[in-house]
Design an enzyme around this catalytic site. Structure first.
Site, PDB file in Angstrom:
ATOM      1  N   LYS A 117       3.281  -4.272 -14.457  1.00  0.00           N
ATOM      2  CA  LYS A 117       3.672  -4.868 -15.733  1.00  0.00           C
ATOM      3  C   LYS A 117       2.830  -4.279 -16.859  1.00  0.00           C
ATOM      4  CE  LYS A 117       5.387  -9.460 -14.474  1.00  0.00           C
ATOM      5  NZ  LYS A 117       5.181 -10.910 -14.705  1.00  0.00           N
TER       6      LYS A 117
ATOM      7  N   GLU B 150      -8.717 -16.338 -11.359  1.00  0.00           N
ATOM      8  CA  GLU B 150      -7.538 -15.710 -10.747  1.00  0.00           C
ATOM      9  C   GLU B 150      -7.793 -15.433  -9.263  1.00  0.00           C
ATOM     10  OE1 GLU B 150      -4.698 -15.336 -12.412  1.00  0.00           O
ATOM     11  OE2 GLU B 150      -5.234 -15.227 -14.535  1.00  0.00           O
TER      12      GLU B 150
ATOM     13  N   GLU C  18      13.320 -11.894  -2.809  1.00  0.00           N
ATOM     14  CA  GLU C  18      13.282 -13.324  -3.139  1.00  0.00           C
ATOM     15  C   GLU C  18      12.953 -13.526  -4.603  1.00  0.00           C
ATOM     16  OE1 GLU C  18      10.750 -15.598  -0.368  1.00  0.00           O
ATOM     17  OE2 GLU C  18      10.702 -13.726   0.736  1.00  0.00           O
TER      18      GLU C  18
ATOM     19  N   HIS D  38      -0.811 -21.733 -14.755  1.00  0.00           N
ATOM     20  CA  HIS D  38      -0.591 -20.969 -15.985  1.00  0.00           C
ATOM     21  C   HIS D  38       0.234 -21.708 -17.029  1.00  0.00           C
ATOM     22  CE1 HIS D  38      -2.440 -17.689 -13.852  1.00  0.00           C
ATOM     23  NE2 HIS D  38      -2.248 -16.856 -14.853  1.00  0.00           N
TER      24      HIS D  38
ATOM     25  N   LYS E  85      -1.613  -9.788  -3.952  1.00  0.00           N
ATOM     26  CA  LYS E  85      -0.657  -9.658  -5.056  1.00  0.00           C
ATOM     27  C   LYS E  85       0.445  -8.669  -4.681  1.00  0.00           C
ATOM     28  CE  LYS E  85       0.257  -9.147  -9.903  1.00  0.00           C
ATOM     29  NZ  LYS E  85      -0.208  -8.878 -11.268  1.00  0.00           N
TER      30      LYS E  85
ATOM     31  N   ARG F  13       9.517   9.406 -22.945  1.00  0.00           N
ATOM     32  CA  ARG F  13      10.201   8.606 -21.908  1.00  0.00           C
ATOM     33  C   ARG F  13       9.404   8.509 -20.611  1.00  0.00           C
ATOM     34  NH1 ARG F  13      14.455  11.820 -23.760  1.00  0.00           N
ATOM     35  NH2 ARG F  13      15.673  10.799 -25.390  1.00  0.00           N
TER      36      ARG F  13
ATOM     37  N   HIS G 217      -1.426 -22.126 -20.436  1.00  0.00           N
ATOM     38  CA  HIS G 217      -0.876 -21.550 -21.672  1.00  0.00           C
ATOM     39  C   HIS G 217      -0.883 -22.560 -22.809  1.00  0.00           C
ATOM     40  CE1 HIS G 217       1.492 -18.010 -19.708  1.00  0.00           C
ATOM     41  NE2 HIS G 217       0.259 -17.688 -20.032  1.00  0.00           N
TER      42      HIS G 217
ATOM     43  N   HIS H 164      -8.422 -16.833 -21.005  1.00  0.00           N
ATOM     44  CA  HIS H 164      -7.263 -17.080 -20.146  1.00  0.00           C
ATOM     45  C   HIS H 164      -7.687 -17.695 -18.803  1.00  0.00           C
ATOM     46  CE1 HIS H 164      -3.424 -16.399 -18.171  1.00  0.00           C
ATOM     47  NE2 HIS H 164      -4.027 -15.683 -17.239  1.00  0.00           N
TER      48      HIS H 164
ATOM     49  N   ARG I 196       7.524 -14.432  -6.990  1.00  0.00           N
ATOM     50  CA  ARG I 196       6.510 -14.028  -7.961  1.00  0.00           C
ATOM     51  C   ARG I 196       6.010 -15.212  -8.796  1.00  0.00           C
ATOM     52  NH1 ARG I 196       6.420  -7.991 -10.476  1.00  0.00           N
ATOM     53  NH2 ARG I 196       4.478  -8.155 -11.598  1.00  0.00           N
TER      54      ARG I 196
ATOM     55  N   ASN J 222       1.914 -17.962 -10.933  1.00  0.00           N
ATOM     56  CA  ASN J 222       1.695 -18.717 -12.162  1.00  0.00           C
ATOM     57  C   ASN J 222       1.051 -20.076 -11.940  1.00  0.00           C
ATOM     58  OD1 ASN J 222       2.773 -16.759 -13.919  1.00  0.00           O
ATOM     59  ND2 ASN J 222       4.819 -17.323 -13.224  1.00  0.00           N
TER      60      ASN J 222
END
Ligand SMILES: NC(=O)c1ccc[n+]([C@@H]2O[C@H](COP(=O)([O-])OP(=O)(O)OC[C@H]3O[C@@H](n4cnc5c(N)ncnc54)[C@H](O)[C@@H]3O)[C@@H](O)[C@H]2O)c1
Ligand SMILES: NC(=O)c1ccc[n+]([C@@H]2O[C@H](COP(=O)([O-])OP(=O)(O)OC[C@H]3O[C@@H](n4cnc5c(N)ncnc54)[C@H](O)[C@@H]3O)[C@@H](O)[C@H]2O)c1
Ligand SMILES: [Zn+2]
Ligand SMILES: [Zn+2]
Lengths: 359, 359
Positions: B142, B184, B236, B247, B226, B120, B251, B264, B240, B244
C-alpha cells in the site's frame, strides 16, 4: 447493431463496444441500478453530451455526479487530476463508485489516472469521443498527466472495466480532429496490416463522411491490431515500439512549435513520411510505397509537408529528448514495406537530417 | 547475521532482509554498478543516515541523487509527492532508475506512490527506519498520500523490489515512536498468534532495550503474519480487515485530537482495549484476557486510558466516517480470545459507547 471486441490483458478482460447511439443504451456500460458514478468531462463536451448521459444513467437507477474540467492538453495536469479526486471526495464516493471518462484522449488519460489513484483504485469506464482516442487510448491501459518538465511523465497502467465507443459522437468532432485520428488509423496499416491499408485506400472518403459501417469496421480493426501489439509486448520488449512510427519526428514538431499549433495526428502524418524517407535513404523502402502513403494521407486531409518555419537542425535536440531514446542514440521505427516496420538503433544524424530535408 | 523473508504476492516476489547494520551492506539492496538511484528521505533522518548511505552506494558504482522533504504526517501531501517527481525529472531519471525510500511510514508511503507513478512505474526499495514501518508498511504494497478531505485517500498498490530493515536505525528513534510501533506488534499477537503474544509477554523488555535477537525475531514474525493475511485477502474479502483491530476506535481519537497529538500506535493501543471492552460486553472475551492485553500494553509504555479531554459522544461521528464503515453500520474487529478475532457488523451504538466509557 454494434460490434464487441474483448480485450484480454494482464489476466483481466474487458469489452470494447462500438456502434451508433450507444450513449443512450444502458446495457453497454455494465452498470447496475444503485451504483454510484462520477462522470468526468470537459467544457466543450459537456454542453453537447453530458446531460443526456446523466439522464439515461439516472433513469436506470444509477446515482450520478459530474465534474467538468477545462478543455485542452494544457489542462492535462496535476491540478485537473486533483480537481477530479476532490470531486470524488467531496461527494463521498466510496471504493465501489465508478468513474466514467467522457471525452477525448486528454479526458481519458487524466480521468483514468484519477480512477487508478482514488482509494488506490476504483473501476472506470472509457467513453472516448474523438477518433484518436477511440482507435488508440481505448486499448493498452495507459493513463497519464503532464508535468512542466515532460509530457505524460506521471501516470499508471490501469485497465477500464469497459469501453463504450459511440460513433455518433464523431458528428460534432471538428474535421481537423477527425483527420488527426485518421493519421493513427493509417499508421496501423503501415506498421502491420497491408490488407487494412488497401481497405483504407478505397474507404477513406467513407470514413471522412462518417459512414457508419466503414467507421465501425475501421475502429474495431484498429483496436484489435493495437491489442495484438500490446499483448505481445508482455513478452517481447520491443514490440510496442512499432506504435511509435512517425512519433519521434512528430514530437519534434509538436515540441518546437508548441503543443496545440500542430495537432498530434498532423505531426505524426508528416513524421511518418519522414520515417519513410529515412527508410528510402537506407534502401529499405520502394518509391511507390512512399507514394501510396503520401496519397492516402493527402486524401485523409492531413499535412504531408514539414512546417516551413521550423529549421531542420532544430529537430535533432527534440528527438534526442524523446522518451524512447536510449543513451543518446537515435532509435527509430522504419517502414520496410506497407504492413511492415523495423525498430532500428543507432541511425546516423546525417540520414535523419536528409530525411527531414526531403519531407 | 540477517534473516530474509520472501514475500510472494501478485505473482511477484521480493525479499525483506532484517539485520544489524544493513545500511552499509550493498548486497541487500539488489542494485548493480551503473544503476541510477534517487534516495528520498526527510530532514530529520537525512542528517543521521543519508550521507553514509549515498557514500556506500557510490562506492559500489551506483549513481545517486537525493531529495529531502519536510518531516511529518502533515507533509504526506500531493505537494511533497510532486517534489519527489520533480526531482526525478529535473535529474533526468529514466524508467530504469530506482527510488529508495529511507524513513518511516510517511516517507515509504509518499515515495512509494511517486515510484508507482513516475513514467507509470519505476522500481523502488523500502528502507523503513521506524519500528512501525518495519512491521507494517514493509508488507502489503500500500502506498498513499493524504488529501485535505481524507487520509490515505490517494495512492496505489505497488510492491517494492526489496525491503532492507536495519535494526540499528531504531537506536536513534524516539522512545515514544518505538512504543507506538509495539502497539502494532502486540496487535498481531492478539488477532492471530497467541504463541507470539506469549513470547511478547516475556520479551517486551528486550524489545524496549533494542536487543538485536529479540527485535529481529519480532520484526520477522510480524512481517510473516502480515504477509499471511494479505495473501489470504486475495481470495477472502474480509481477511485483511482483522489488521484494523483497535483502528476504528483509534482513528476517532486521532481525528478528534488532531493527528500528531496522539501517535497512531498510541491511539491503537487504547483502541484495542476499547475493542476488548466491546467483546466483553458481548460476552465474547474473558476478563483475564483483557488484563493480559492491558498489562502488555503498559509494559510497552503505551497509554491504556482514553484521553480525558475527549467526550464519549464525540467518538461515534468519527467512527462512522471511517473507510471501513459500510452504509452507516458499525463494523468492528472484536477479539474473542488472545490470538483470535472476529469481524462483526451492525454493533449497537450503545455497546460502543459503554465500551468507550469503560476504557
Ligand atoms: N492513453 C493512451 O494510450 C493514449 C493514446 C493516444 C493519445 N493519448 C493522449 O490523448 C490526448 C490526445 O487525445 P485527443 O486527440 O482525443 O485530444 P483531446 O482529448 O484534446 O480532444 C480533441 C478536441 O476535441 C474535443 N472533442 C472531443 N470529443 C468531441 C466531440 N465528440 N465533439 C466535439 N468536440 C470534441 C475536445 O474537447 C478537444 O478540444 C493526448 O494527451 C495524448 O497524450 C493517450
Ligand atoms: N503502507 C502501509 O501499509 C502503512 C502501514 C502503516 C502505516 N502507514 C503510514 O505510515 C505513517 C506512520 O509511519 P511512522 O509511524 O513510521 O511515522 P513517521 O514516518 O512519521 O516517523 C515517525 C517519526 O520518526 C522519525 N524517524 C523515523 N525514523 C527515525 C530514526 N531511525 N531515527 C530517528 N527518527 C526517526 C520521523 O522523521 C518522524 O518524525 C502514516 O502515514 C501511516 O498512514 C502505512
Ligand atoms: Zn500517437
Ligand atoms: Zn496501524
Amino acid at each position: 447493431m454494434q460490434k464487441i471486441l474483448n480485450v484480454a490483458l494482464d489476466n483481466r478482460s474487458y469489452p470494447i463496444t462500438i456502434g451508433e447511439n450507444l450513449l443512450s443504451q444502458f446495457e453497454h456500460f455494465k452498470l447496475h441500478s444503485g451504483q454510484r458514478v462520477l462522470v468526468v468531462t470537459n467544457d466543450t463536451i459537456a454542453p453537447i453530451y453530458l446531460q443526456d448521459l446523466l439522464d439515461m444513467l439516472e433513469a436506470h437507477g444509477v446515482k450520478t455526479d459530474s465534474v467538468i474540467v477545462p478543455d485542452g492538453e494544457q489542462y492535462k495536469t496535476m491540478e485537473t487530476w486533483n480537481q477530479i479526486l476532490t470531486a470524488l471526495l467531496a461527494n463521498n464516493h466510496t471504493r465501489s463508485s465508478i468513474l466514467v471518462a467522457l471525452g477525448g484522449g486528454v479526458i481519458g488519460d487524466v480521468a483514468g489516472f484519477a480512477a487508478s489513484a482514488y482509494q488506490r483504485g476504483i473501476k472506470f469506464i472509457q467513453v472516448p469521443t474523438t477518433l484518436l482516442s477511440q482507435v488508440d487510448s481505448s486499448v493498452g491501459g495507459k493513463t497519464a498527466i503532464n508535468h512542466p518538465l515532460g509530457k505524460n511523465m506521471i501516470g499508471a497502467f490501469y485497465q477500464p472495466q469497459s469501453v463504450v465507443i459511440d460513433i455518433n459522437c464523431l458528428k460534432t468532432l471538428p474535421q481537423r480532429e477527425l483527420s488527426a485520428g485518421l493519421a493513427e488509423v493509417i499508421k496501423y496499416g503501415i506498421i502491420m496490416d497491408s490488407a487494412f491499408f488497401n481497405w483504407l485506400e478505397t474507404h477513406i472518403d467513407d470514413l471522412l463522411n462518417l459512414d457508419v459501417d466503414a467507421l465501425s469496421y475501421c475502429i474495431y480493426r484498429c483496436c484489435e491490431l493495437k491489442a495484438q501489439v500490446v499483448a505481445a509486448d508482455e513478452t517481447e520488449q520491443d514490440m510496442r515500439a512499432i506504435l511509435n512510427l512517425g512519433h519521434t519526428y512528430g514530437h519534434a514538431i509538436e515540441a518546437e512549435l508548441g503543443y496545440g499549433n500542430w495537432l498530434h495526428g498532423e505531426a505524426v502524418s508528416v513524421g511518418m513520411l519522414m520515417a519513410a524517407q529515412t527508410a528510402k535513404l537506407l534502401g529499405l523502402l520502394a518509391d511507390k510505397d512512399i507514394e501510396r502513403i503520401e496519397n492516402l494521407l493527402i486524401k485523409a486531409k492531413l499535412p504531408v509537408k514539414r512546417p516551413e518555419q521550423m529549421a531542420i537542425e532544430s529537430y535533432i535536440p527534440h528527438m534526442l529528448r524523446d522518451k524512447k531514446v536510449i543513451s543518446g542514440k537515435l532509435r527509430l521505427v522504419i517502414p520496410t514495406k506497407i504492413g511492415q516496420v523495423e525498430v532500428m538503433d543507432g541511425i546516423e544524424k546525417s540520414v535523419v537530417l536528409e530525411s527531414i530535408n526531403n519531407s
